[in-house]
Design a protein around this motif. Structure first.
Motif, PDB file in Angstrom:
ATOM      1  N   LEU A 117       0.854  -1.193   0.000  1.00 31.17           N
ATOM      2  CA  LEU A 117       0.000   0.000   0.000  1.00 31.17           C
ATOM      3  C   LEU A 117       0.886   1.239   0.000  1.00 31.17           C
ATOM      4  O   LEU A 117       1.759   1.382   0.865  1.00 31.17           O
ATOM      5  CB  LEU A 117      -0.914   0.010   1.222  1.00 31.17           C
ATOM      6  CG  LEU A 117      -1.875  -1.175   1.362  1.00 31.17           C
ATOM      7  CD1 LEU A 117      -2.665  -1.070   2.669  1.00 31.17           C
ATOM      8  CD2 LEU A 117      -2.822  -1.257   0.166  1.00 31.17           C
ATOM      9  N   ILE A 118       0.641   2.136  -0.965  1.00 29.60           N
ATOM     10  CA  ILE A 118       1.444   3.345  -1.115  1.00 29.60           C
ATOM     11  C   ILE A 118       0.517   4.553  -1.093  1.00 29.60           C
ATOM     12  O   ILE A 118      -0.458   4.612  -1.855  1.00 29.60           O
ATOM     13  CB  ILE A 118       2.248   3.330  -2.430  1.00 29.60           C
ATOM     14  CG1 ILE A 118       3.077   2.041  -2.540  1.00 29.60           C
ATOM     15  CG2 ILE A 118       3.158   4.545  -2.516  1.00 29.60           C
ATOM     16  CD1 ILE A 118       3.768   1.876  -3.876  1.00 29.60           C
ATOM     17  N   PHE A 119       0.830   5.519  -0.225  1.00 32.55           N
ATOM     18  CA  PHE A 119      -0.004   6.708  -0.059  1.00 32.55           C
ATOM     19  C   PHE A 119       0.848   7.945  -0.309  1.00 32.55           C
ATOM     20  O   PHE A 119       1.959   8.063   0.227  1.00 32.55           O
ATOM     21  CB  PHE A 119      -0.609   6.746   1.339  1.00 32.55           C
ATOM     22  CG  PHE A 119      -1.412   5.517   1.675  1.00 32.55           C
ATOM     23  CD1 PHE A 119      -2.717   5.395   1.252  1.00 32.55           C
ATOM     24  CD2 PHE A 119      -0.831   4.465   2.379  1.00 32.55           C
ATOM     25  CE1 PHE A 119      -3.460   4.254   1.546  1.00 32.55           C
ATOM     26  CE2 PHE A 119      -1.557   3.332   2.681  1.00 32.55           C
ATOM     27  CZ  PHE A 119      -2.880   3.212   2.262  1.00 32.55           C
ATOM     28  N   HIS A 120       0.310   8.892  -1.112  1.00 35.53           N
ATOM     29  CA  HIS A 120       1.075  10.033  -1.599  1.00 35.53           C
ATOM     30  C   HIS A 120       0.429  11.364  -1.228  1.00 35.53           C
ATOM     31  O   HIS A 120      -0.769  11.441  -0.919  1.00 35.53           O
ATOM     32  CB  HIS A 120       1.173  10.005  -3.137  1.00 35.53           C
ATOM     33  CG  HIS A 120       1.848   8.811  -3.709  1.00 35.53           C
ATOM     34  ND1 HIS A 120       3.212   8.710  -3.874  1.00 35.53           N
ATOM     35  CD2 HIS A 120       1.339   7.642  -4.185  1.00 35.53           C
ATOM     36  CE1 HIS A 120       3.525   7.553  -4.420  1.00 35.53           C
ATOM     37  NE2 HIS A 120       2.405   6.886  -4.615  1.00 35.53           N
ATOM     38  N   ASN A 121       1.222  12.425  -1.305  1.00 28.49           N
ATOM     39  CA  ASN A 121       0.747  13.795  -1.476  1.00 28.49           C
ATOM     40  C   ASN A 121      -0.296  14.219  -0.446  1.00 28.49           C
ATOM     41  O   ASN A 121      -1.373  14.677  -0.779  1.00 28.49           O
ATOM     42  CB  ASN A 121       0.174  13.965  -2.894  1.00 28.49           C
ATOM     43  CG  ASN A 121      -0.022  15.407  -3.279  1.00 28.49           C
ATOM     44  OD1 ASN A 121       0.637  16.287  -2.735  1.00 28.49           O
ATOM     45  ND2 ASN A 121      -0.922  15.654  -4.217  1.00 28.49           N
ATOM     46  N   GLY A 122       0.059  14.061   0.831  1.00 26.34           N
ATOM     47  CA  GLY A 122      -0.828  14.538   1.885  1.00 26.34           C
ATOM     48  C   GLY A 122      -1.898  13.570   2.308  1.00 26.34           C
ATOM     49  O   GLY A 122      -2.731  13.908   3.165  1.00 26.34           O
ATOM     50  N   PHE A 123      -1.922  12.362   1.745  1.00 24.82           N
ATOM     51  CA  PHE A 123      -2.947  11.383   2.145  1.00 24.82           C
ATOM     52  C   PHE A 123      -2.790  11.064   3.632  1.00 24.82           C
ATOM     53  O   PHE A 123      -1.684  10.937   4.151  1.00 24.82           O
ATOM     54  CB  PHE A 123      -2.803  10.098   1.330  1.00 24.82           C
ATOM     55  CG  PHE A 123      -4.006   9.203   1.413  1.00 24.82           C
ATOM     56  CD1 PHE A 123      -4.999   9.272   0.451  1.00 24.82           C
ATOM     57  CD2 PHE A 123      -4.156   8.290   2.449  1.00 24.82           C
ATOM     58  CE1 PHE A 123      -6.124   8.443   0.523  1.00 24.82           C
ATOM     59  CE2 PHE A 123      -5.267   7.470   2.535  1.00 24.82           C
ATOM     60  CZ  PHE A 123      -6.251   7.548   1.565  1.00 24.82           C
ATOM     61  N   THR A 124      -3.928  10.936   4.330  1.00 25.36           N
ATOM     62  CA  THR A 124      -3.915  10.667   5.765  1.00 25.36           C
ATOM     63  C   THR A 124      -4.709   9.410   6.075  1.00 25.36           C
ATOM     64  O   THR A 124      -5.857   9.267   5.650  1.00 25.36           O
ATOM     65  CB  THR A 124      -4.499  11.846   6.556  1.00 25.36           C
ATOM     66  OG1 THR A 124      -3.712  13.014   6.302  1.00 25.36           O
ATOM     67  CG2 THR A 124      -4.506  11.555   8.037  1.00 25.36           C
ATOM     68  N   ILE A 125      -4.096   8.508   6.820  1.00 27.43           N
ATOM     69  CA  ILE A 125      -4.787   7.326   7.348  1.00 27.43           C
ATOM     70  C   ILE A 125      -5.267   7.669   8.745  1.00 27.43           C
ATOM     71  O   ILE A 125      -4.453   7.915   9.648  1.00 27.43           O
ATOM     72  CB  ILE A 125      -3.848   6.105   7.382  1.00 27.43           C
ATOM     73  CG1 ILE A 125      -3.354   5.765   5.974  1.00 27.43           C
ATOM     74  CG2 ILE A 125      -4.551   4.907   8.012  1.00 27.43           C
ATOM     75  CD1 ILE A 125      -2.234   4.744   5.950  1.00 27.43           C
ATOM     76  N   ASP A 126      -6.569   7.708   8.949  1.00 25.10           N
ATOM     77  CA  ASP A 126      -7.173   8.055  10.240  1.00 25.10           C
ATOM     78  C   ASP A 126      -8.313   7.075  10.486  1.00 25.10           C
ATOM     79  O   ASP A 126      -9.422   7.265  10.005  1.00 25.10           O
ATOM     80  CB  ASP A 126      -7.681   9.498  10.222  1.00 25.10           C
ATOM     81  CG  ASP A 126      -8.399   9.880  11.510  1.00 25.10           C
ATOM     82  OD1 ASP A 126      -8.513   9.036  12.414  1.00 25.10           O
ATOM     83  OD2 ASP A 126      -8.871  11.037  11.602  1.00 25.10           O
ATOM     84  N   LEU A 127      -8.030   6.023  11.228  1.00 24.94           N
ATOM     85  CA  LEU A 127      -9.017   4.958  11.422  1.00 24.94           C
ATOM     86  C   LEU A 127      -9.731   5.048  12.760  1.00 24.94           C
ATOM     87  O   LEU A 127     -10.372   4.096  13.194  1.00 24.94           O
ATOM     88  CB  LEU A 127      -8.340   3.584  11.276  1.00 24.94           C
ATOM     89  CG  LEU A 127      -7.679   3.342   9.907  1.00 24.94           C
ATOM     90  CD1 LEU A 127      -7.042   1.958   9.869  1.00 24.94           C
ATOM     91  CD2 LEU A 127      -8.681   3.500   8.765  1.00 24.94           C
TER      92      LEU A 127
END
Length: 336
Positions: free
Chosen positions: A184-194
């Motif tokens: 899993l690759i997250f870019h450019n300000g992406f936020t994981i908030d679970l």
């Protein structure tokens, strides 16, 4: 006198015929009723020219989807009303977005596969995808909010060339987990908030022996458990762990910036392979429970003032790297 009833199906039209006969040689039709039937899970496809979700001309057959219909997006579709479907497929080369000047939510009661582009519309208003099933991203995923709201675990997978960027991955029920089905690759300000609606942190799990990793590229994690099961979490390009993040049994690579409160490393083994520091221009605390192994560099961030990293450790330490941060406190109740 006999009565019979039969149904003849012709695509989406049912013909119900009531038959009354007093003579074996003649058939009298007493009543005909036509029923337009859009059955549960029936697939509805957009035209290649697309259009607004609420308009019948957008859809082949002229039927606007409901929450029980599987939907295939074959042309650019604008979600102009809050809407719902069952499974959703966005085909390659097409766009799914909200209507400009309105926040819109699309509820996906099943799974979603994206091969095209999912994004917010042209203005500052947001497009929310509320998904109850699994998520597969083989395209570009750029809308503001993706909410995992399934009552059971949901799998998240992506193609190596796909992107998650600028938006947020959220959760409504911490009792169920998000499980990686690929790297899993997250870019450019992406936020994981679970963090869920009850202020409980949700989980993103890398399955044991999967070899899957999470890569943050100018991206962030907050209010979440990351259960690594011995797999890698990589931070690069000013990515950071924000408030209330728990990292369990993971191998940390890249530059790990601590940029929030109540960040905790725990479990049987957390291993640092590269650099651990506070974010620039901040002072931050880190709690470590369980076994922690340093094979890299632990330091105060050299940029900005104030700039310090304080670490409280209740477990054991193996240090085969450099350990130069301002303060490390051993505060376990048992021998360390």
């Amino acid at each position: 006198r006999r009565q019979r009833q039969m149904c003849i199906r012709d695509r989406e039209i049912y013909v119900a015929i009531q038959v009354i006969s007093n003579d074996e040689n003649y058939l009298f039709i007493d009543d005909i009723s036509l029923v337009n039937n859009t059955s549960a899970n029936q697939s509805i496809s957009s035209t290649t020219t697309g259009g607004k979700w609420s308009e019948s001309t957008t859809w082949i057959g002229g039927i606007v989807p409901t929450g029980t219909n599987d939907v295939i997006i074959q042309g650019p579709v604008i979600v102009d009303v809050d809407a719902a479907c069952n499974n959703l497929l966005v085909e390659s080369g097409v766009t799914l977005e909200n209507y400009s000047y309105f926040d819109r939510t699309l509820v996906v009661n099943g799974s979603l596969t994206n091969k095209g582009l999912v994004r917010d519309g042209a203005t500052y208003h947001t497009f929310t995808l509320d998904i109850r099933g699994n998520i597969t991203n083989n395209g570009q995923w750029e809308n503001s909010y993706t909410i995992c709201s399934g009552a059971s675990d949901q799998y998240l997978a992506m193609d190596p060339n796909a992107t998650f960027s600028t938006g947020r991955l959220e959760n409504t029920d911490s009792a169920s987990a998000v499980i990686a089905g690929s790297d899993l690759i997250f870019h450019n300000g992406f936020t994981i908030d679970l963090g869920d609606n009850y202020s409980q942190n949700g989980q993103l799990i890398l399955p044991s022996n999967s070899g899957f990793s999470i890569i943050l590229d100018s991206a962030f994690i907050e209010f979440s458990w990351i259960r690594g099961n011995g797999n890698k979490l990589t931070l690069q390009n000013e990515s950071a762990l924000n408030s209330q993040v728990h990292i369990q049994d993971a191998v940390l690579t890249g530059i790990v910036n601590i940029d929030g409160y109540f960040v905790t490393f725990e479990g049987n083994s957390v291993v640092l392979e590269d650099t651990l520091q506070n974010a620039s221009n901040t002072g931050r605390d880190l709690v470590i429970k369980g076994l922690f192994t340093n094979r890299g560099v632990i330091r105060d961030n050299p940029v900005g003032y104030p700039s310090y990293l304080w670490i409280d450790i209740t477990g054991d330490i193996v240090n085969s790297g450099q350990w130069t941060n301002s303060k490390t406190t051993l505060n376990g109740t048992l021998n360390q």
